[in-house]
Design a protein around this motif. Structure first.
Motif, PDB file in Angstrom:
ATOM      1  N   ASP A 130     -53.920   4.879 -35.224  1.00 47.02           N
ATOM      2  CA  ASP A 130     -55.140   4.715 -34.896  1.00 47.02           C
ATOM      3  C   ASP A 130     -55.845   4.554 -33.686  1.00 47.02           C
ATOM      4  OD1 ASP A 130     -55.769   5.386 -37.806  1.00 47.02           O
ATOM      5  OD2 ASP A 130     -56.077   3.250 -38.243  1.00 47.02           O
ATOM      6  N   GLU A 131     -56.537   5.263 -33.015  1.00 49.84           N
ATOM      7  CA  GLU A 131     -56.932   5.172 -31.391  1.00 49.84           C
ATOM      8  C   GLU A 131     -57.462   3.897 -31.227  1.00 49.84           C
ATOM      9  OE1 GLU A 131     -60.143   7.422 -28.779  1.00 49.84           O
ATOM     10  OE2 GLU A 131     -59.139   8.466 -30.275  1.00 49.84           O
ATOM     11  N   ASP A 132     -58.261   3.229 -32.175  1.00 48.47           N
ATOM     12  CA  ASP A 132     -58.660   2.025 -31.636  1.00 48.47           C
ATOM     13  C   ASP A 132     -57.783   0.644 -31.921  1.00 48.47           C
ATOM     14  OD1 ASP A 132     -58.958   2.277 -34.272  1.00 48.47           O
ATOM     15  OD2 ASP A 132     -60.566   0.907 -34.675  1.00 48.47           O
ATOM     16  N   THR A 133     -56.685   0.759 -32.684  1.00 49.51           N
ATOM     17  CA  THR A 133     -55.791  -0.113 -32.799  1.00 49.51           C
ATOM     18  C   THR A 133     -54.276   0.063 -32.264  1.00 49.51           C
ATOM     19  OG1 THR A 133     -55.340   0.553 -35.104  1.00 49.51           O
ATOM     20  CG2 THR A 133     -57.235  -1.204 -34.922  1.00 49.51           C
ATOM     21  N   ALA A 134     -54.172   1.315 -31.850  1.00 48.49           N
ATOM     22  CA  ALA A 134     -52.620   1.641 -31.399  1.00 48.49           C
ATOM     23  C   ALA A 134     -52.358   0.766 -30.081  1.00 48.49           C
ATOM     24  CB  ALA A 134     -52.537   2.870 -31.153  1.00 48.49           C
ATOM     25  N   PRO A 135     -53.195   0.711 -29.200  1.00 55.67           N
ATOM     26  CA  PRO A 135     -52.973  -0.249 -27.774  1.00 55.67           C
ATOM     27  C   PRO A 135     -52.593  -1.652 -28.334  1.00 55.67           C
ATOM     28  CG  PRO A 135     -54.966   1.051 -27.657  1.00 55.67           C
ATOM     29  CD  PRO A 135     -54.648   1.224 -29.025  1.00 55.67           C
ATOM     30  N   ALA A 136     -52.912  -2.406 -29.123  1.00 59.48           N
ATOM     31  CA  ALA A 136     -52.707  -3.553 -29.888  1.00 59.48           C
ATOM     32  C   ALA A 136     -51.348  -3.610 -30.204  1.00 59.48           C
ATOM     33  CB  ALA A 136     -53.621  -4.266 -30.821  1.00 59.48           C
ATOM     34  N   VAL A 137     -50.801  -2.713 -31.197  1.00 56.78           N
ATOM     35  CA  VAL A 137     -49.500  -2.448 -31.164  1.00 56.78           C
ATOM     36  C   VAL A 137     -48.489  -2.243 -30.172  1.00 56.78           C
ATOM     37  CG1 VAL A 137     -47.918  -1.144 -32.632  1.00 56.78           C
ATOM     38  CG2 VAL A 137     -50.015  -1.621 -33.551  1.00 56.78           C
ATOM     39  N   THR A 138     -48.782  -1.654 -29.328  1.00 53.65           N
ATOM     40  CA  THR A 138     -48.342  -1.179 -28.106  1.00 53.65           C
ATOM     41  C   THR A 138     -47.980  -2.502 -27.186  1.00 53.65           C
ATOM     42  OG1 THR A 138     -48.945   1.237 -27.890  1.00 53.65           O
ATOM     43  CG2 THR A 138     -48.095   0.009 -25.727  1.00 53.65           C
ATOM     44  N   ASP A 139     -49.072  -3.413 -27.163  1.00 54.25           N
ATOM     45  CA  ASP A 139     -48.916  -4.618 -26.496  1.00 54.25           C
ATOM     46  C   ASP A 139     -48.223  -5.697 -27.111  1.00 54.25           C
ATOM     47  OD1 ASP A 139     -50.641  -3.566 -24.614  1.00 54.25           O
ATOM     48  OD2 ASP A 139     -52.623  -4.674 -25.520  1.00 54.25           O
ATOM     49  N   ALA A 140     -48.257  -5.705 -28.429  1.00 58.54           N
ATOM     50  CA  ALA A 140     -47.230  -6.498 -29.273  1.00 58.54           C
ATOM     51  C   ALA A 140     -45.804  -6.021 -28.966  1.00 58.54           C
ATOM     52  CB  ALA A 140     -47.700  -6.605 -30.562  1.00 58.54           C
ATOM     53  N   THR A 141     -45.567  -4.825 -29.017  1.00 59.91           N
ATOM     54  CA  THR A 141     -44.318  -4.560 -29.019  1.00 59.91           C
ATOM     55  C   THR A 141     -43.520  -4.851 -27.570  1.00 59.91           C
ATOM     56  OG1 THR A 141     -44.607  -2.478 -30.522  1.00 59.91           O
ATOM     57  CG2 THR A 141     -42.659  -2.413 -29.198  1.00 59.91           C
ATOM     58  N   LEU A 142     -44.191  -4.329 -26.545  1.00 62.58           N
ATOM     59  CA  LEU A 142     -43.959  -4.853 -25.292  1.00 62.58           C
ATOM     60  C   LEU A 142     -43.749  -6.202 -24.864  1.00 62.58           C
ATOM     61  CD1 LEU A 142     -45.985  -2.142 -23.115  1.00 62.58           C
ATOM     62  CD2 LEU A 142     -43.936  -2.148 -23.528  1.00 62.58           C
ATOM     63  N   GLU A 143     -44.651  -6.874 -25.479  1.00 64.08           N
ATOM     64  CA  GLU A 143     -44.498  -8.486 -25.472  1.00 64.08           C
ATOM     65  C   GLU A 143     -43.056  -9.052 -26.064  1.00 64.08           C
ATOM     66  OE1 GLU A 143     -46.772 -12.082 -27.537  1.00 64.08           O
ATOM     67  OE2 GLU A 143     -47.914 -10.797 -26.612  1.00 64.08           O
ATOM     68  N   PHE A 144     -43.035  -8.223 -27.568  1.00 65.58           N
ATOM     69  CA  PHE A 144     -41.814  -8.809 -28.044  1.00 65.58           C
ATOM     70  C   PHE A 144     -40.555  -8.374 -27.293  1.00 65.58           C
ATOM     71  CE2 PHE A 144     -38.226  -7.518 -30.953  1.00 65.58           C
ATOM     72  CZ  PHE A 144     -38.107  -8.568 -31.654  1.00 65.58           C
ATOM     73  N   PHE A 145     -40.359  -7.187 -26.802  1.00 62.57           N
ATOM     74  CA  PHE A 145     -39.288  -6.630 -25.913  1.00 62.57           C
ATOM     75  C   PHE A 145     -39.007  -7.415 -24.668  1.00 62.57           C
ATOM     76  CE2 PHE A 145     -39.250  -2.973 -28.801  1.00 62.57           C
ATOM     77  CZ  PHE A 145     -37.814  -3.008 -29.458  1.00 62.57           C
ATOM     78  N   GLY A 146     -40.196  -7.570 -24.021  1.00 62.69           N
ATOM     79  CA  GLY A 146     -40.294  -8.420 -22.596  1.00 62.69           C
ATOM     80  C   GLY A 146     -39.619  -9.950 -23.031  1.00 62.69           C
ATOM     81  N   GLY A 147     -39.773 -10.645 -24.274  1.00 60.51           N
ATOM     82  CA  GLY A 147     -39.269 -11.697 -24.454  1.00 60.51           C
ATOM     83  C   GLY A 147     -37.838 -11.744 -24.698  1.00 60.51           C
ATOM     84  N   LEU A 148     -37.055 -10.605 -25.084  1.00 64.99           N
ATOM     85  CA  LEU A 148     -35.671 -10.581 -25.459  1.00 64.99           C
ATOM     86  C   LEU A 148     -34.718 -10.966 -24.015  1.00 64.99           C
ATOM     87  CD1 LEU A 148     -35.571  -7.895 -27.837  1.00 64.99           C
ATOM     88  CD2 LEU A 148     -35.802 -10.418 -28.303  1.00 64.99           C
ATOM     89  N   ASP A 149     -33.705 -11.651 -24.366  1.00 62.02           N
ATOM     90  CA  ASP A 149     -32.898 -11.937 -23.209  1.00 62.02           C
ATOM     91  C   ASP A 149     -31.936 -10.553 -23.016  1.00 62.02           C
ATOM     92  OD1 ASP A 149     -30.840 -12.637 -21.466  1.00 62.02           O
ATOM     93  OD2 ASP A 149     -30.314 -14.521 -22.348  1.00 62.02           O
ATOM     94  N   ALA A 150     -32.414  -9.560 -22.135  1.00 55.98           N
ATOM     95  CA  ALA A 150     -31.567  -8.429 -21.926  1.00 55.98           C
ATOM     96  C   ALA A 150     -29.904  -8.635 -21.650  1.00 55.98           C
ATOM     97  CB  ALA A 150     -32.367  -7.702 -20.928  1.00 55.98           C
ATOM     98  N   GLU A 151     -29.790  -9.521 -20.730  1.00 54.97           N
ATOM     99  CA  GLU A 151     -28.565  -9.759 -20.552  1.00 54.97           C
ATOM    100  C   GLU A 151     -27.672 -10.076 -21.744  1.00 54.97           C
ATOM    101  OE1 GLU A 151     -27.590 -12.029 -16.769  1.00 54.97           O
ATOM    102  OE2 GLU A 151     -29.550 -11.152 -15.759  1.00 54.97           O
ATOM    103  N   ALA A 152     -27.986 -11.144 -22.356  1.00 54.60           N
ATOM    104  CA  ALA A 152     -27.172 -11.652 -23.552  1.00 54.60           C
ATOM    105  C   ALA A 152     -27.076 -10.183 -24.389  1.00 54.60           C
ATOM    106  CB  ALA A 152     -28.014 -12.671 -24.353  1.00 54.60           C
TER     107      ALA A 152
END
Length: 120
Positions: A86-108
């Motif tokens: 949905d156009e009005d809620t998809a950006p929040a899903v994107t933000d939550a996904t990026l926040e999640f992946f940004g918090g993972l330890d990529a090197e590990a």
């Protein structure tokens, strides 16, 4: 393919077979066994059940599934069952996904040996 233009604008189309009963079902113990076998961080995004527009799931079932997953981050966001589309809620899903992946330890995670033979 999944959309068509009408006089009212673009509409979603789907195969009528999608309305039929599924040919196979899994039991709740099977679902829990699958969730318990997950060995990586999981982000689960669902429509806020308080709004009543998401996929209906009894609270005790949702709690059991969350408990069965070792490393789950659960996010309840405003929107419908299709909040990721949905156009009005998809950006929040994107933000939550990026926040999640940004918090993972990529090197590990780069050093984790993936059992590729399990997927073939």
């Amino acid at each position: 393919r999944g959309a068509g233009e009408t006089e009212e604008g673009w509409v979603s189309r789907h195969a009528p077979r999608l309305n039929a009963a599924s040919a196979s079902y899994v039991t709740e113990p099977q679902v829990l066994a699958l969730l318990e076998a997950i060995e990586c961080p999981v982000l689960a995004i669902r429509a806020d059940p308080e709004e009543g527009r998401g996929w209906p799931m009894p609270p005790d079932m949702a709690a059991g599934r969350i408990a069965a997953t070792t490393d789950m981050t659960m996010r309840c966001l405003p929107g419908s069952h299709h909040l990721h589309l949905d156009e009005d809620t998809a950006p929040a899903v994107t933000d939550a996904t990026l926040e999640f992946f940004g918090g993972l330890d990529a090197e590990a995670w780069a050093e984790v040996e993936l059992p590729r033979d399990r997927w073939l």
